[in-house]
Enzyme design. Structure first.
Site, PDB file in Angstrom:
ATOM      1  CE  LYS A  93       0.441   8.730  -4.141  1.00 36.99           C
ATOM      2  NZ  LYS A  93      -0.998   8.765  -3.888  1.00 36.99           N
TER       3      LYS A  93
ATOM      4  CE1 TYR B  25      -0.498   6.424  -8.393  1.00 40.99           C
ATOM      5  CE2 TYR B  25       1.195   8.853  -9.512  1.00 40.99           C
ATOM      6  CZ  TYR B  25       0.020   7.752  -8.323  1.00 40.99           C
ATOM      7  OH  TYR B  25       0.478   7.271  -7.405  1.00 40.99           O
TER       8      TYR B  25
ATOM      9  CG  ASN C 211      -3.453   9.056  -1.532  1.00 42.76           C
ATOM     10  OD1 ASN C 211      -2.719   9.412  -1.493  1.00 42.76           O
ATOM     11  ND2 ASN C 211      -4.224   7.749  -1.542  1.00 42.76           N
TER      12      ASN C 211
ATOM     13  CG  HIS D  83       2.276   4.808  -5.091  1.00 38.43           C
ATOM     14  ND1 HIS D  83       1.387   4.003  -5.814  1.00 38.43           N
ATOM     15  CD2 HIS D  83       3.239   3.091  -5.081  1.00 38.43           C
ATOM     16  CE1 HIS D  83       1.249   3.021  -6.169  1.00 38.43           C
ATOM     17  NE2 HIS D  83       2.400   2.697  -6.460  1.00 38.43           N
TER      18      HIS D  83
ATOM     19  CD  GLU E  74       3.648   0.284  -8.146  1.00 37.29           C
ATOM     20  OE1 GLU E  74       2.436   0.751  -8.676  1.00 37.29           O
ATOM     21  OE2 GLU E  74       4.148   0.405  -7.548  1.00 37.29           O
TER      22      GLU E  74
HETATM   23  O1  CDP Z   1      -3.209   4.447  -4.343  1.00 34.61           O
HETATM   24  P1  CDP Z   1      -3.895   3.226  -3.986  1.00 34.61           P
HETATM   25  O2  CDP Z   1      -3.559   1.983  -4.971  1.00 34.61           O
HETATM   26  O3  CDP Z   1      -4.886   2.886  -2.787  1.00 34.61           O
HETATM   27  O4  CDP Z   1      -5.339   3.972  -5.240  1.00 34.61           O
HETATM   28  P2  CDP Z   1      -5.148   4.067  -6.242  1.00 34.61           P
HETATM   29  O5  CDP Z   1      -7.462   3.789  -6.807  1.00 34.61           O
HETATM   30  O6  CDP Z   1      -4.639   3.552  -6.882  1.00 34.61           O
HETATM   31  O7  CDP Z   1      -5.468   5.725  -6.965  1.00 34.61           O
HETATM   32  C1  CDP Z   1      -4.023   6.265  -6.851  1.00 34.61           C
HETATM   33  C2  CDP Z   1      -3.996   7.372  -6.549  1.00 34.61           C
HETATM   34  O8  CDP Z   1      -4.884   8.618  -7.366  1.00 34.61           O
HETATM   35  C3  CDP Z   1      -3.835   7.275  -5.183  1.00 34.61           C
HETATM   36  O9  CDP Z   1      -3.410   7.347  -4.277  1.00 34.61           O
HETATM   37  C4  CDP Z   1      -4.954   8.750  -5.089  1.00 34.61           C
HETATM   38  O10 CDP Z   1      -3.824   9.827  -4.706  1.00 34.61           O
HETATM   39  C5  CDP Z   1      -5.755   9.532  -6.412  1.00 34.61           C
HETATM   40  N1  CDP Z   1      -6.973   8.936  -6.373  1.00 34.61           N
HETATM   41  C6  CDP Z   1      -8.108  10.071  -6.110  1.00 34.61           C
HETATM   42  O11 CDP Z   1      -7.243  11.392  -6.227  1.00 34.61           O
HETATM   43  N2  CDP Z   1      -9.349  10.244  -6.369  1.00 34.61           N
HETATM   44  C7  CDP Z   1      -9.940   8.622  -6.083  1.00 34.61           C
HETATM   45  N3  CDP Z   1     -11.325   8.817  -6.421  1.00 34.61           N
HETATM   46  C8  CDP Z   1      -9.218   7.608  -6.628  1.00 34.61           C
HETATM   47  C9  CDP Z   1      -7.500   7.508  -6.523  1.00 34.61           C
HETATM   48 MG    MG Z   2      -2.846   1.348  -6.662  1.00 33.93          MG
END
Ligand code: CDP
Ligand code: MG
Length: 148
Positions: A11, A51, A114, A117, A128
């Site tokens: 990212k 997303y 974070n 991805h 994806e």
């Molecule tokens: O990336 P991952 O699959 O671990 O998490 P996700 O639940 O699919 O969420 C996608 C992305 O949204 C995350 O990687 C974060 O960058 C963001 N996110 C966030 O900003 N705040 C949250 N509470 C959850 C996700």
């Molecule tokens: Mg995810």
């Protein structure tokens, strides 16, 4: 193409902080083969489609803003059990809860920023990969890569 591939993005924050090299090293050291890779900046509309599963969630707007704030590295990774093993390598979404030695523990600034991805299922991995790469690009290392 399903089962042994996953999709990753490094990212914008991690790209800007010069973490591309160390993250790619960790990916290789963990036994993943980088099948295809590109350095691109997403447009807002593209990020919203990528997303779309998160549309309507409280963090959606900021997520789109962040992911379009600079270039990302997009890559297809190949390994047995790729999706699950890569999720293990990157650690949980919130880096404060991520296991020691994971990519997010080492390089993420926060849950929002974070570092990387990783696909969450074989089905989404295929979706994806198809989003970012054309048929030829997906098989770049088999000799179909674009000439310059
Ligand atoms: O990336 P991952 O699959 O671990 O998490 P996700 O639940 O699919 O969420 C996608 C992305 O949204 C995350 O990687 C974060 O960058 C963001 N996110 C966030 O900003 N705040 C949250 N509470 C959850 C996700
Ligand atoms: Mg995810």
């Amino acid at each position: 193409m399903s089962g042994n591939i996953t999709f990753t993005m490094i990212k914008p924050g991690a790209v800007q902080n010069e973490h591309i090299g160390p993250i790619l090293s960790m990916i290789n050291d963990a036994g993943f083969r980088i099948v295809s890779m590109k350095y691109v900046k997403l447009r807002t509309k593209q990020a919203e489609v990528f997303y779309s599963v998160h549309k309507g969630k409280p963090f959606f707007k900021d997520l789109i803003k962040f992911i379009t704030s600079g270039p990302v590295i997009a890559a297809i990774l190949e390994k047995e059990n790729a999706v699950q093993d890569y999720r293990e390598l990157i650690g949980t979404t919130d880096p404060t809860k991520a296991a020691e030695g994971t990519i997010r523990k080492l390089f993420a600034k926060s849950i929002e920023h974070n570092a990387v991805h990783g696909s969450d299922s074989d089905e989404n991995a295929v979706r994806e990969c198809n989003f970012f790469f054309s048929y030829n690009e997906r098989f770049a290392q088999d000799g179909n890569c674009m000439s310059v």
